[in-house]
Design a protein around this motif. Structure first.
Motif, mmCIF file in Angstrom:
data_model
loop_
_atom_site.group_PDB
_atom_site.id
_atom_site.type_symbol
_atom_site.label_atom_id
_atom_site.label_comp_id
_atom_site.label_asym_id
_atom_site.label_seq_id
_atom_site.Cartn_x
_atom_site.Cartn_y
_atom_site.Cartn_z
ATOM 1 N N LEU A 1 -5.940 5.863 3.417
ATOM 2 C CA LEU A 1 -5.565 5.985 4.823
ATOM 3 C C LEU A 1 -6.759 5.576 5.676
ATOM 4 O O LEU A 1 -7.872 6.080 5.472
ATOM 5 N N LEU A 2 -6.526 4.676 6.603
ATOM 6 C CA LEU A 2 -7.572 4.234 7.523
ATOM 7 C C LEU A 2 -7.468 5.060 8.798
ATOM 8 O O LEU A 2 -6.550 4.883 9.593
ATOM 9 N N LEU A 3 -8.402 5.994 8.968
ATOM 10 C CA LEU A 3 -8.421 6.889 10.122
ATOM 11 C C LEU A 3 -9.778 6.777 10.801
ATOM 12 O O LEU A 3 -10.813 7.011 10.163
ATOM 13 N N GLN A 4 -9.763 6.421 12.093
ATOM 14 C CA GLN A 4 -11.003 6.157 12.821
ATOM 15 C C GLN A 4 -11.758 5.058 12.078
ATOM 16 O O GLN A 4 -11.231 3.989 11.870
ATOM 17 N N HIS A 5 -12.983 5.351 11.644
ATOM 18 C CA HIS A 5 -13.759 4.349 10.915
ATOM 19 C C HIS A 5 -13.957 4.744 9.454
ATOM 20 O O HIS A 5 -14.902 4.269 8.812
ATOM 21 N N GLN A 6 -13.072 5.591 8.927
ATOM 22 C CA GLN A 6 -13.194 6.016 7.539
ATOM 23 C C GLN A 6 -11.931 5.671 6.748
ATOM 24 O O GLN A 6 -10.819 5.662 7.282
ATOM 25 N N LEU A 7 -12.145 5.423 5.461
ATOM 26 C CA LEU A 7 -11.055 5.248 4.512
ATOM 27 C C LEU A 7 -10.985 6.489 3.634
ATOM 28 O O LEU A 7 -11.951 6.818 2.942
ATOM 29 N N PHE A 8 -9.849 7.200 3.685
ATOM 30 C CA PHE A 8 -9.616 8.382 2.868
ATOM 31 C C PHE A 8 -8.714 7.963 1.715
ATOM 32 O O PHE A 8 -7.577 7.535 1.936
ATOM 33 N N SER A 9 -9.195 8.084 0.494
ATOM 34 C CA SER A 9 -8.458 7.532 -0.640
ATOM 35 C C SER A 9 -8.138 8.585 -1.689
ATOM 36 O O SER A 9 -8.844 9.577 -1.850
ATOM 37 N N ILE A 10 -7.048 8.324 -2.410
ATOM 38 C CA ILE A 10 -6.645 9.156 -3.534
ATOM 39 C C ILE A 10 -6.050 8.239 -4.586
ATOM 40 O O ILE A 10 -5.306 7.303 -4.260
ATOM 41 N N ALA A 11 -6.404 8.449 -5.849
ATOM 42 C CA ALA A 11 -5.935 7.579 -6.922
ATOM 43 C C ALA A 11 -5.780 8.388 -8.202
ATOM 44 O O ALA A 11 -6.302 9.503 -8.324
ATOM 45 N N ALA A 12 -5.063 7.821 -9.156
ATOM 46 C CA ALA A 12 -4.824 8.508 -10.430
ATOM 47 C C ALA A 12 -4.956 7.533 -11.587
ATOM 48 O O ALA A 12 -4.647 6.348 -11.461
ATOM 49 N N ASP A 13 -5.448 8.051 -12.704
ATOM 50 C CA ASP A 13 -5.451 7.348 -13.978
ATOM 51 C C ASP A 13 -4.391 8.023 -14.832
ATOM 52 O O ASP A 13 -4.605 9.127 -15.346
ATOM 53 N N GLU A 14 -3.229 7.404 -14.945
ATOM 54 C CA GLU A 14 -2.109 8.035 -15.638
ATOM 55 C C GLU A 14 -2.388 8.221 -17.122
ATOM 56 O O GLU A 14 -1.908 9.189 -17.723
ATOM 57 N N GLU A 15 -3.133 7.301 -17.720
ATOM 58 C CA GLU A 15 -3.403 7.401 -19.152
ATOM 59 C C GLU A 15 -4.240 8.643 -19.471
ATOM 60 O O GLU A 15 -3.978 9.356 -20.435
#
Length: 291
Positions: free
Chosen positions: A162-176
């Motif tokens: 998510l691009l909010l203000q000047h920051q990128l807030f990220s979430i990810a997963a490694d399914e394996e």
């Protein structure tokens, strides 16, 4: 059908049927790495395997047939019983509407500034004084949601930001590995981003899955071509070519110093990437030569 289009549909199938890649591989009697390559868009299944996959889905969704693969992504999603297609619908369940709307507007205006292939640099948790590199593919989907895939050797984290203000807030997963990763990165205000920095939180690959927070600097190494399949292939080729462990003395001293000073000296236990000291920037401007 393009491999990337098939991969999006396969990921919908996995989510809709609540089946893992390993579970699907076992059901189809194929190697789970092959299902992983289908899901990443690296390869298309053979006609035989697509027929087996279609039969598997038809056992759970009445009337599903080979023709359903030709539908657009929203129609395909509806065929699986989802009320809406891919994109923001899956994020609305846990992100407040106001933030999601702001992030969507931000991505619509500025996502192209971040799209590309990136190489990250971070400290190794196993080898003191050494550094690791990951490769990350960042692109924006049709719903104005920033998606990314991070790879190091055989590991792949896939997620959204998510691009909010000047920051990128990220979430990810490694399914394996059944593991997750979270990050907050400083962005740039107006220019095309060339360098990003921030903090990434994930679990180590030790016996207990120990939590670890890493300071990270990311450098753009390639722009996107505009062709999704070609960009995915470029990402995979970059991961394959990248030695995860940086050569000794290969990381510039200013990057080493920047990563080292994220640990707060006056607040033990806190790692932070202060915006006022951020290395995030656009392209360097060439000095005008004297006329």
């Amino acid at each position: 059908m393009r491999p990337i289009a098939f991969s999006e549909k396969l990921q919908l199938v996995l989510k809709s049927l609540s089946v893992s890649r390993a579970g699907l591989a076992a059901a189809l009697n194929v190697d789970k790495s092959l299902v992983g390559r289908w899901a990443s868009g690296a390869v298309m299944p053979s006609e035989h395997n697509r027929s087996l996959l279609t039969q598997y889905i038809a056992q759970r969704i009445d009337g599903f047939s080979m023709l359903d693969w030709e539908a657009d992504i929203n129609a395909f999603s509806a065929r699986l019983g989802n009320e809406t297609g891919t994109g923001s619908s899956t994020m609305q369940d846990w992100i407040p509407d106001a933030l999601l709307e702001e992030a969507t507007r931000g991505a619509k205006r500025r996502a192209t500034a971040y799209e590309g292939i990136w190489r990250s640099t971070r400290y190794s948790s196993d080898l003191p004084g050494r550094f690791l590199h990951d490769i990350t593919l960042i692109r924006c989907n049709r719903e104005n949601i920033i998606e990314f895939t991070s790879g190091i050797e055989g590991v792949r984290y896939r997620g959204r930001a998510l691009l909010l203000q000047h920051q990128l807030f990220s979430i990810a997963a490694d399914e394996e590995a059944v593991a997750m990763m979270f990050g907050i990165f400083n962005g740039v205000a107006r220019q095309k981003a060339e360098v990003l920095d921030g903090l990434s939180i994930a679990t180590l690959r030790d016996a207990g899955g120990s939590p670890a927070c890493s300071a990270v600097v990311m450098h753009r190494i390639a722009d996107l071509t505009g062709a999704a399949d070609a960009d995915t292939q470029l990402f995979e080729a970059s991961v394959a070519a990248q030695n995860p462990l940086a050569e000794e003395r290969a990381v510039p001293q200013d990057i080493q110093d920047h990563l080292a000073r994220t640990a707060s000296q006056d607040t033990p236990g806190l790692m932070r990437m202060l915006f006022q000291n951020s290395m995030a920037r656009g392209p360097l401007l060439e000095p005008h030569s004297a006329g």
